[in-house]
Design an enzyme around this catalytic site. Structure first.
Site, mmCIF file in Angstrom:
data_model
loop_
_atom_site.group_PDB
_atom_site.id
_atom_site.type_symbol
_atom_site.label_atom_id
_atom_site.label_comp_id
_atom_site.label_asym_id
_atom_site.label_seq_id
_atom_site.Cartn_x
_atom_site.Cartn_y
_atom_site.Cartn_z
ATOM 1 N N CYS A 1 0.793 -1.211 0.000
ATOM 2 C CA CYS A 1 0.000 0.000 0.000
ATOM 3 C C CYS A 1 0.831 1.270 0.000
ATOM 4 C CB CYS A 1 -0.922 0.019 1.201
ATOM 5 S SG CYS A 1 -2.505 -0.756 0.911
ATOM 6 N N LYS B 1 -7.091 2.204 2.582
ATOM 7 C CA LYS B 1 -7.731 3.486 2.255
ATOM 8 C C LYS B 1 -7.861 3.671 0.755
ATOM 9 C CE LYS B 1 -9.448 7.533 3.224
ATOM 10 N NZ LYS B 1 -10.808 7.615 3.780
#
Length: 607
Positions: A2, A602
């Site tokens: 990420c 996210k």
């Protein structure tokens, strides 16, 4: 995925910079973390499964002086979360270290080829294949080697690579995965997210797909997909990381919930003139709405549910065919697209890969594309024909709150703007719709002042394992977002349904101990919702109502979140704020990590 960070500087503080940067992108979600840095004896990699704190504690065992390094927080896509599968990855000879966001689609065939050549692998990841391939193809020049590697692989990627022969240099590239360069004084940075490097610089280069960049402490050289050296625009980021800090709140999520009145006011002030007319002329330049005969709204997750609200607004106000689709499905549903199609793509980060690929597909089919995003310079905003920015500011909590409200509000204003252009809305109705925005802000403030009532409800439902969220019309869209918030930060199975569909099968699951959240903001359908509530109450459900003043719902439920009337189209948005609080306080009571729920990221940058 990420998080990516890289550093090259004149000070021997690379490890400190990398760990600090990784901490700033923790909100993206991850299951392991690691760093690689150049020392006098070569490249050293240290990585740990689990929280970043594990890696930080591990690094206390070392005294490291290094001027160049790369760091990564990983979310497993190939290979389970372990130390060995964490990034960075070495080549077998340990001359190369590499980090990667994305997915290499043909890694199996390349790995097979390398295994046949005797290469030994130390992980189960697709990423290590690229590190090994780079080492095999290495010709003494980082750029020419990387170009040879990129010709062999297929997929999405952002790479950052260091090599022992070039101890002060990083080489990086991107293809459908975000990567930026930060410019400093005798120090330069790369990152997947501007948050990682804001402590050090606000001068940012947003790389484009196909770009390769060579970074040292004093030089940044960018080559485009045609292998030409190019000068990319340097943009100054206006916000600093302190704006994204908790500011005295226990969690980012509640801070972001309570920033919504400010965002509503800002959106109204920025996107309307002194006569309160919506001013999107600049953002929507080149679109002739009289030529549009079909609209698609495409997004993922919370942005998709915001899109459902947008669809409702547009169908009601414009009388145009409006369709919503989940981005990961859009390309496979054979959408009917012509040059009279407006395709709207909604993404908070502007980097959601499914949404980006859907937009690419729509453009190829001839649609006019409009991006709605929160991040200046993000991929979606650079590639769309037109852009409207939401004004939510940085959203750190994985569970989206203020970004949702700002997306809905932008689509509300867009609907009014289009309605005015097409002559579909009478002036008195138009002004009422605009004034409802200010009313919404006032009523969110009031709801915030009453949040402890919702906290009390959360204490009663915290042990419930299953739930249903019900609504009719626009409230069914509210139900979906409320259900998502509850499940993603509470790990409770919840399902959203049109209230009238409950009796077509799902009512078989209603029994004592099941939660039902019944939503009613349209008094014309209030009696029908009350009837549905009575059905589930008779079977033992614990019912929480979410309704506006004047509803009959409070008379038949166990608990109620009651909101003030904010207009026909915006009262549902206010109700969502109440459901955000319900999810937040339930998670708080359960003792969970509200801002970083398990298994979630996210920004989802892989398909």
């Amino acid at each position: 995925m990420c998080g990516i960070i890289g550093y090259s500087g004149s000070k021997a503080n690379a490890v400190e910079v990398l760990l600090e940067g990784l901490e700033k992108v923790e909100y993206r979600g991850y299951d392991s973390a690691g760093i690689a840095f150049v020392t006098d004896s070569g490249i050293q990699i240290e990585k740990k499964e689990g929280k970043l704190e594990n890696l930080k504690n591990h690094m206390k065992n070392f005294e490291v002086l290094s001027c160049t390094g790369i760091g990564h927080t990983r979310w497993a896509t190939h290979g389970i979360p372990t130390d060995r599968n964490a990034h960075p990855h070495y080549s077998e000879s340990k001359d190369v270290a590499l980090i990667h966001n994305g997915i290499i689609e043909n890694y199996v065939e390349i790995k097979k080829e390398l295994l046949e050549q005797g290469v030994k692998f130390s992980s189960d990841t697709d990423t290590e294949v690229v590190a090994q391939l780079f080492s095999k193809l290495y010709d003494g020049d980082l750029y020419s080697t990387l170009k040879k590697v990129l010709k062999r692989i297929r997929g999405t990627y952002a790479f950052a690579i260091i090599h022992k022969d070039f101890p002060d240099k990083m080489i990086c590239c991107r293809n459908h995965s975000p990567l930026i360069v930060g410019l400093g004084e005798h120090q330069n940075f790369i990152a997947s997210d501007v948050s990682a490097i804001l402590k050090y610089t606000r001068d940012i280069i947003y790389l484009e797909d196909g770009d390769v960049v060579l970074v040292t402490k004093d030089n940044v050289t960018v080559y485009d997909k045609d292998e030409k050296e190019v000068k990319r625009e340097v943009k100054k980021v206006e916000w600093n990381f302190e704006q994204a800090s908790k500011g005295g709140y226990a969690h980012f999520m509640i801070k972001e919930i309570e920033e919504q009145p400010e965002i509503i006011e800002k959106t109204l002030n920025v996107y309307t003139d002194k006569e309160k007319n919506v001013k999107f002329d600049e953002q929507l330049e080149g679109i002739n709405f009289h030529d549009i005969d079909r609209i698609y709204i495409v997004a993922c997750g919370t942005a998709y549910y915001a899109g459902l609200q947008g669809q409702y607004f547009m169908k009601k106000l414009l009388g145009i065919d409006v369709f919503t689709d989940i981005a990961s499905e859009f390309r496979y549903n054979d959408p009917v697209i012509t040059n009279k199609t407006l395709a709207i793509f909604v993404s908070q980060s502007g980097e959601t890969i499914d949404t980006l690929m859907s937009m690419k597909y729509a453009k190829e089919k001839g649609a006019r594309t409009l991006a709605i995003s929160n991040v200046l310079g993000s991929t979606i905003t650079r590639e769309a024909d037109n852009v409207i920015y939401t004004l939510a500011g940085p959203e750190i909590s994985v569970a989206s709150t203020k970004a949702y409200s700002s997306q809905v509000l932008v689509m509300y204003l867009l609907s009014l703007y289009m309605g005015a252009k097409l002559g579909k809305i009478e002036e008195k109705d138009y002004q009422k719709y605009i004034s409802d925005i200010s009313l919404l802000k006032e009523n969110v403030v009031k709801l915030i002042s009453e949040k402890e009532k919702i906290h009390d409800i959360a204490k009663k439902i915290k042990d419930i394992k299953n739930g249903f969220y019900l609504g009719r019309g626009i409230d069914e869209k509210v139900a979906r977002e409320g259900s998502l918030k509850m499940k993603e930060i509470n790990y409770i199975h919840t399902e959203a349904l049109p209230a009238g569909e409950l009796k077509h099968g799902s009512i078989a699951l209603i029994e004592k101990g099941v939660l039902v959240v019944a939503i009613s903001t349209n008094l014309e359908m209030d009696e029908k919702v009350v009837s549905n509530i009575k059905e589930v109450k008779a079977r033992g459900a614990y019912v929480v109502g979410a309704c506006k003043e004047g509803s009959l719902v409070p008379e038949v439920v166990d608990d109620v979140i009651q909101v003030k009337d904010s207009g026909e189209l915006l009262t549902p948005v206010l109700t969502v704020v109440g459901l955000q609080y319900l999810a937040y306080y339930t998670s708080l009571e359960k003792g969970y990590d509200v801002d970083k729920p398990r298994n979630l990221a996210k920004s989802v940058t892989v398909e």
